[in-house]
Design an enzyme around this catalytic site. Structure first.
Site, PDB file in Angstrom:
ATOM      1  N   ASN A 151       0.804  -1.234   0.000  1.00 23.41           N
ATOM      2  CA  ASN A 151       0.000   0.000   0.000  1.00 23.41           C
ATOM      3  C   ASN A 151       0.833   1.278   0.000  1.00 23.41           C
ATOM      4  O   ASN A 151       0.489   2.251  -0.656  1.00 23.41           O
ATOM      5  CB  ASN A 151      -0.999  -0.023   1.160  1.00 23.41           C
ATOM      6  CG  ASN A 151      -0.326  -0.133   2.503  1.00 23.41           C
ATOM      7  OD1 ASN A 151       0.770  -0.676   2.621  1.00 23.41           O
ATOM      8  ND2 ASN A 151      -0.969   0.375   3.521  1.00 23.41           N
ATOM      9  N   GLY A 207       4.901 -14.107  -1.469  1.00 21.21           N
ATOM     10  CA  GLY A 207       4.940 -14.152  -0.011  1.00 21.21           C
ATOM     11  C   GLY A 207       5.108 -15.553   0.537  1.00 21.21           C
ATOM     12  O   GLY A 207       5.965 -15.806   1.386  1.00 21.21           O
ATOM     13  N   GLY A 211       8.935 -14.987   0.786  1.00 23.20           N
ATOM     14  CA  GLY A 211       8.764 -14.414   2.132  1.00 23.20           C
ATOM     15  C   GLY A 211       8.912 -15.504   3.187  1.00 23.20           C
ATOM     16  O   GLY A 211       9.620 -15.343   4.183  1.00 23.20           O
ATOM     17  N   GLU A 249       3.370  -5.494  12.320  1.00 24.46           N
ATOM     18  CA  GLU A 249       2.445  -4.366  12.134  1.00 24.46           C
ATOM     19  C   GLU A 249       1.353  -4.853  11.204  1.00 24.46           C
ATOM     20  O   GLU A 249       1.600  -5.041  10.016  1.00 24.46           O
ATOM     21  CB  GLU A 249       3.178  -3.173  11.501  1.00 24.46           C
ATOM     22  CG  GLU A 249       4.365  -2.678  12.284  1.00 24.46           C
ATOM     23  CD  GLU A 249       3.989  -2.096  13.627  1.00 24.46           C
ATOM     24  OE1 GLU A 249       2.820  -1.697  13.806  1.00 24.46           O
ATOM     25  OE2 GLU A 249       4.849  -2.066  14.513  1.00 24.46           O
ATOM     26  N   CYS A 283      -3.339   1.426   6.347  1.00 22.61           N
ATOM     27  CA  CYS A 283      -3.754   0.690   7.545  1.00 22.61           C
ATOM     28  C   CYS A 283      -4.354   1.621   8.587  1.00 22.61           C
ATOM     29  O   CYS A 283      -5.061   1.176   9.485  1.00 22.61           O
ATOM     30  CB  CYS A 283      -2.570  -0.070   8.119  1.00 22.61           C
ATOM     31  SG  CYS A 283      -1.151   0.998   8.415  1.00 22.61           S
ATOM     32  N   GLU A 461       7.257   0.215  16.061  1.00 23.56           N
ATOM     33  CA  GLU A 461       8.323   0.750  15.229  1.00 23.56           C
ATOM     34  C   GLU A 461       8.469   2.231  15.549  1.00 23.56           C
ATOM     35  O   GLU A 461       7.749   2.773  16.368  1.00 23.56           O
ATOM     36  CB  GLU A 461       7.967   0.553  13.747  1.00 23.56           C
ATOM     37  CG  GLU A 461       7.809  -0.906  13.363  1.00 23.56           C
ATOM     38  CD  GLU A 461       7.577  -1.104  11.869  1.00 23.56           C
ATOM     39  OE1 GLU A 461       6.695  -0.431  11.312  1.00 23.56           O
ATOM     40  OE2 GLU A 461       8.277  -1.940  11.280  1.00 23.56           O
TER      41      GLU A 461
END
Ligand code: NDP
Length: 480
Positions: A151, A207, A211, A249, A283, A461
């Site tokens: 995003n 992913g 990932g 997150e 988000c 973070e």
């Protein structure tokens, strides 16, 4: 067809299996580049390069690391036009947004951590009466993994990489397969900035394979991940038996609480942004809007007028407010939520349809959509839609507003609109959220802790929190 390459040990490489994935331009639905479908072999190669680079990089002076990160920040700024255009094409977001938010903030992330590391300190504890003194030594972890979503591609990628490198770690990173372009361009800048080979390795791929190979790698001891809650849970399951340090997150379904005593015009303009900025794919978007009943009708009427005035269009056009959604599957997922509105007891007040943009008929465009809901427990109000879709409903008391706001499994951010200080503080204290904005939205100060509670994640973070995450604290006790 342009090929994006992996950046491993300072070199740009094809994946070892020579397999490629199509990369789509969301504004016209066409494949415009190919990206590596990397396997665990590429992750292993990246890990080896990072492990080899670690002893030297972790022993460089803070000034040296700071200078290199600052070089990267400056180079991003110098190449703002190229990066912003690449981000808009890859993601579908308005070019104006990429130019003013995504790319400047990516540069700021590197600049911020270039400075923050020179100010980072650790604790000392004198054991009074025992003739002993303790201090905390903070050392880099080693090779760390950074995995980011689509995003805010470069913005969130740099938000992880910058503190990881500043703290002296070396990195194996994977951007989202859907938006790989600016991470690829970043690799090129790192070479120019003088980043030593192997310190940052960027591996592209899916992913659940690429990932997953990062998460499964037993020697990569920390994973910083931003993405969906289900993916976060799967990463936690894989990482837990290996006792990896994790920062997750995850998703959000953020409440926007609007009281009658707020600064109405300011609230209305900001609420439009917090609902639909970046096609609602942030988000932190306030996707559940709760309005005090005395101004509910007025708000509803004004909000519909403003929403209808937003221009859905080609991302590169300067007057476009809402660009394309990031991918066809995502567009269809968002639309499927609008389609269940009626069965869930909701009423679509405006929007709800696909948009055909002339000249870009196969792009992934959707009208900004407001859905009035009666039951706060309906799926539209409970599940993260992550598109230009918001729900609205009225409330009568502060207690009811708080219960509605907290009545979901997520807890990322909340926004409160009121001029009553006592009310705002009472609510801020009791809201289930990692971030509360009062009379504003998405105002960021990079020193503040960033993250969520409940299903929105684990860890924080930002500022010293990120530097703490990317270092291992060791207590050293001296008896004298
Ligand atoms: P995903 O969870 O699908 O993916 C995020 C990243 O993880 C991508 O790079 C993805 O690769 C990768 N990935 C997927 N499966 C695995 C796996 N098993 N192991 C390791 N990596 C994996 O999220 P999206 O990209 O769809 O991003 C949207 C989500 O991100 C939303 O839920 C949003 O709320 C959340 N988000 C949270 C933020 C926060 O700070 N809390 C900020 C921004 C977004 P690939 O793309 O190739 O599948």
């Amino acid at each position: 067809m342009k090929k994006i390459l992996n950046y491993i040990n300072g070199e740009f490489k094809a994946p070892t299996n020579n397999e490629w994935i199509d990369n789509y331009n969301p504004s016209n639905g066409e494949v415009y580049s190919l990206i590596p479908n990397s396997s665990s072999d590429d992750i292993e190669e990246a890990y080896k390069a990072a492990a080899k680079a670690f002893p030297k990089w972790s022993n460089t002076t803070l000034e040296y690391r700071s200078k290199i990160l600052s070089n990267i920040a400056n180079l991003i700024e110098e190449n703002l036009e190229e990066f912003a255009l690449a981000e808009a094409i890859d993601n579908g977001k308005p070019l104006s947004l990429a130019k003013t938010i995504d790319i400047p903030r990516a540069s700021s992330n590197f600049q911020f951590f270039a400075h923050a590391i020179t100010q980072f300190s650790s604790e000392a504890h004198e054991s009074v009466g025992l003739n002993a003194f303790n201090f905390t030594l903070r050392t880099p972890i080693g090779v760390v993994g950074c995995i980011s979503p689509w995003n805010l591609p470069l913005y969130l990628f740099s938000w992880k990489i910058a503190p990881a490198l500043a703290a002296g770690n070396t990195v194996v990173a994977k951007p989202s397969e859907v938006t790989p372009m600016t991470a690829y361009l970043l690799g090129k800048l790192c070479v120019k900035a003088g980043l030593p080979n192997g310190v940052l390795n960027i591996v592209h791929g899916l992913g659940h394979t690429t990932g997953q190979a990062i998460v499964e790698h037993e020697k990569i001891k920390a994973i910083s991940f931003t993405g969906g809650t289900a993916t976060g849970a799967s990463i936690a399951r894989t990482a837990a038996p290996m006792f990896k340090k994790l920062s997750l997150e995850l998703g959000g379904k953020n409440p926007n609480l609007i009281f009658a005593d707020c600064d109405y015009d300011k609230m209305l303009n900001v609420t439009l942004k917090s609902s639909f900025a970046n096609q609602g794919q942030i988000c932190l978007c306030g996707s559940r809007i709760f309005v005090e009943r005395s101004i509910y009708y007025k708000f509803k009427t004004d909000f519909i007028v403003k929403t209808k005035a937003l221009k859905v269009g080609y991302p590169i056009d300067p007057d476009t407010n809402i660009g394309a959604l990031v991918s066809k599957p995502h567009l269809e997922k968002v639309k499927s939520y609008i389609d269940i509105a009626e069965t869930e007891g909701g009423t679509v007040l405006c929007g709800g349809n696909y948009v055909t943009v002339e000249g870009y008929e196969n792009g992934y465009y959707l009208e900004p959509t407001i859905i009035e809901v009666k039951d706060a427990n309906c799926r539209l109000n409970q599940e993260e839609i992550f598109g230009p879709v918001v729900t609205i409903m009225p409330f009568d008391t502060d207690e009811e507003a708080l219960a509605l706001a907290n009545g979901v499994k997520y807890g990322l951010s909340s926004t409160i609109w009121t001029n009553n200080l006592t009310r705002s503080m009472q609510l801020a204290k009791h809201l289930h959220a990692g971030i509360v904005w009062i009379n504003t939205w998405l105002m960021r100060d990079l020193r503040t802790p960033f993250g969520g509670v409940k299903d929105s994640g684990v860890g924080r973070e930002g500022g010293v929190e990120a530097l703490r995450f990317f270092t291992e604290p060791k207590n050293i006790c001296i008896k004298y």
